[in-house]
Design an enzyme around this catalytic site. Structure first.
Site, mmCIF file in Angstrom:
data_model
loop_
_atom_site.group_PDB
_atom_site.id
_atom_site.type_symbol
_atom_site.label_atom_id
_atom_site.label_comp_id
_atom_site.label_asym_id
_atom_site.label_seq_id
_atom_site.Cartn_x
_atom_site.Cartn_y
_atom_site.Cartn_z
ATOM 1 N N SER A 128 -3.386 -9.549 -14.644
ATOM 2 C CA SER A 128 -3.318 -9.855 -13.212
ATOM 3 C C SER A 128 -4.496 -9.392 -12.371
ATOM 4 O O SER A 128 -4.572 -9.721 -11.192
ATOM 5 C CB SER A 128 -2.038 -9.266 -12.612
ATOM 6 N N SER B 234 -1.777 -12.165 -10.946
ATOM 7 C CA SER B 234 -1.015 -12.076 -9.711
ATOM 8 C C SER B 234 -1.765 -11.408 -8.557
ATOM 9 O O SER B 234 -1.338 -11.541 -7.415
ATOM 10 C CB SER B 234 0.261 -11.276 -9.974
ATOM 11 N N LYS C 53 -3.414 -4.225 -2.844
ATOM 12 C CA LYS C 53 -2.375 -5.224 -3.090
ATOM 13 C C LYS C 53 -1.079 -4.711 -2.454
ATOM 14 O O LYS C 53 -0.832 -3.492 -2.484
ATOM 15 C CB LYS C 53 -2.224 -5.360 -4.604
#
Lengths: 493, 113
Positions: free
Chosen positions: A188, A164, A89
């Protein structure tokens, strides 16, 4: 009629064929080299990523260079992740990779050091091949708040990926890499894993070092992996879950695999029946009950449990998370890196202009909320109280874990929703996290496993929580569910 | 308990968070903060046993909670020795404005202060 999903490829045809443990074997047996593997993989990624928008950078040069280095040193072949491609990420530091956190305020910012997770992976022979899209500063449940644009769900492109860590989840589900990394502050990783039909585990707080993760809510954040099978999650946990002197909240010792040591018979699972009564969609409830029935047949005992303080989950979480956001994000000021506003009159003006231009709507909302709840006169009433309820919640969970091995919940109350339907109502979007947040508030490990949904249906995530420190038991339990075909990665075919 | 937020209060909070808000944003936050605060107020009124005083240092609270579960499980602070520092040039390369080996900033003591 079910038509073939256009994102299906040889990488997704079977959850194990392109798993980390299988490709390592191929590389070690000399069936193919990591560089050769990357050729096909990159062409598949380049074909599919423009529509899915899961990756924000593809690090081809870096990856080939790493692959060649690995191939040259014969002794490295024994490494557990020899040549395995991995995606992170873009809120995890890696020298030279974009670490923009999907925010305009960090546009152009590149990693200046390696996160501990990154060093551990590379020392184990992994090859980082790209960075994944996300909600700005990891705030969101749908990956709709990103300066790079939305991420599309490969099971249905009119639906969200979850968030997320939406980019990391989609990258894994679409076969861009067998293992990808996200961060889980309120769900997330588990929630997008559920929405995309794969596995995602949030380890015990402190089990994986946070060094090099751009902080959101420091008492809640945990770097967490995705995979298409449990064995890969277990392998990668053995590599990244260890003590780290650079993170003062890191746990001592390290993760020790327990795969194969858990049997279903005799296990006790707690169900929070009362909080499931409302707001859970029918398709999710159906999968939830099916797995429960199947587990009962295998000798698992289910008992109903109550944790009264869970009623306050969302209030406690948003108070604590936003307070931590408002302090953690004060470092983005336009002085040392990232965006700087032009034509400012003085320092105060520079700060305000830079931050107003650089932060998106959801981030500003949380900074406002956090700043308010930490302001004089409100601090004790709100933040102090939230911490007290959190402590109470933790005690109540501890009591329940005296009686049960695992707590069973859906990962989210619904499957992936359509774009836009929640984007204008923060409270509604926040509700999607109500089942995942408790694990972050109390620091226990939680895994989202993909339910065996009917062919062509949207994936459904089901969640198990375990005692603090029982990460390995939780994965061993999930592996049994997978082996018995009670759960499994949702096919893209 | 309904809580009112005046436009001035919203602006003051934004200032503390170093944000400028448009007139429209002020209106949005006026409504949103009031709504969210209502939910928080329910929490603030929750009666709790006295030993749950609430510790504001949340990361440490988490650490302590885990420590209880597994004794001696938390790493201590590492010795205060310089290591792994980012090289000055690497750091400066990403600064928005620089002059020589310095990061350039507006005058700290601006005429208006």
């Amino acid at each position: 009629m079910i038509t073939k999903n256009k994102f299906a490829s040889k990488y997704t045809v079977n959850q194990n064929t392109h798993s980390a443990f299988e490709i390592v074997k191929d590389f070690q047996n000399g069936k193919q080299s990591p560089s050769e593997y990357l050729n096909d993989l990159f062409s598949n990624i380049e074909k599919l990523n423009p529509e899915l928008n899961a990756l924000t950078s593809i690090q081809k040069d870096y990856a080939y260079e790493k692959a060649k280095l690995l191939e040259k040193s014969f002794h490295k072949m024994e490494l557990p992740l020899f040549g395995v491609p991995i995606i992170i990420k873009e809120n995890i530091q890696k020298i030279g990779f974009p670490v923009e956190c999907a925010s305009k305020i960090l546009k152009g910012y590149k990693g200046q050091y390696d996160a501990t997770v990154v060093s551990s992976l590379e020392n184990a022979g992994a090859i980082l091949i790209g960075t994944a899209n996300m909600d700005e500063f990891a705030m969101g449940s749908a990956n709709e708040h990103s300066c790079h644009g939305v991420v599309r769900n490969p099971h249905n492109t009119s639906r969200v990926s979850g968030g997320s860590s939406g980019g990391s989840a989609v990258a894994c589900a679409a076969g861009f890499a067998p293992i990808t990394f996200g961060s889980d502050t309120g769900g997330s990783v588990r929630q997008p894993a559920g929405f995309c039909g794969i596995y995602g585990i949030k380890p015990t707080y402190g089990r994986v070092s946070r060094y090099g993760l751009v902080a959101f809510g420091s008492s809640l954040d945990q770097i967490s992996p995705f995979a298409r099978n449990v064995k890969d999650l277990d392998t990668v946990m053995s590599i990244v879950a260890h003590e780290d002197a650079n993170d003062s909240t890191s746990l001592k010792g390290s993760y020790k695999s327990k795969l194969g040591s858990v049997t279903l018979k005799g296990k006790t699972v707690g169900v929070l029946r009362s909080i499931l009564k409302q707001g859970v969609d029918d398709n999710v409830m159906k999968e939830f009950l099916t797995l429960e029935e199947n587990l009962k047949k295998q000798g698992v005992k289910f008992i109903d449990i109550e944790i009264p303080s869970l009623e306050h989950t969302l209030s406690v979480y948003y108070l604590i998370a936003c307070a931590e956001v408002s302090t953690n994000l004060s470092r983005f000021d336009g002085i040392r890196f990232g965006h700087r506003a032009q034509n400012s009159e003085d320092l105060f003006d520079l700060y305000c202009k830079t931050r107003s231009e650089g932060f998106g709507k959801e981030v500003k909302r949380r900074i406002m909320l956090g700043t308010f709840s930490l302001s004089a006169g409100f601090y004790d009433a709100f933040y102090g109280k939230a911490q007290a309820v959190r402590e109470l919640m933790s005690k109540q969970f501890d009591e329940v874990f005296e009686k049960v091995d695992y707590i069973y919940l859906p990962t989210s109350p619904a499957s992936a929703f359509e774009f836009g339907i929640n984007a204008f109502d923060p409270i509604k979007e926040y509700l999607y996290d109500v089942f995942t947040i408790p694990a972050n508030l109390i620091g226990v490990p939680g895994i989202s496993v993909p339910a065996n949904v009917p062919k062509g249906s949207l994936p459904v995530g089901l969640q198990f929580l375990a005692k603090r420190g029982n990460d390995a038991e939780l994965l061993a339990f999930a592996e049994v569910l997978e082996k018995e075909s009670l759960v499994g990665t949702t096919s893209l075919e | 308990m309904a809580t009112e937020f005046s436009r001035e209060t919203v602006k003051r909070i934004a200032e503390l968070g170093r944000l400028y808000l448009t007139e429209e944003e002020i209106s949005t936050y006026q409504a949103e903060l009031a709504k969210i605060l209502e939910a928080f107020n329910a929490l603030a009124q929750l009666p709790l046993p006295e030993d749950f005083a609430g510790d504001a240092r949340s990361a440490l609270v988490m650490a302590k909670a885990v420590e209880k579960a597994e004794s001696d499980s938390i790493s201590r602070l590492r010795p205060d020795e310089a290591n792994n520092s980012i090289a000055i040039q690497v750091f400066l390369n990403q600064a928005p404005e620089r002059e020589g080996v310095f990061v350039k900033v507006p005058a700290i003591l601006a005429p208006s202060t």
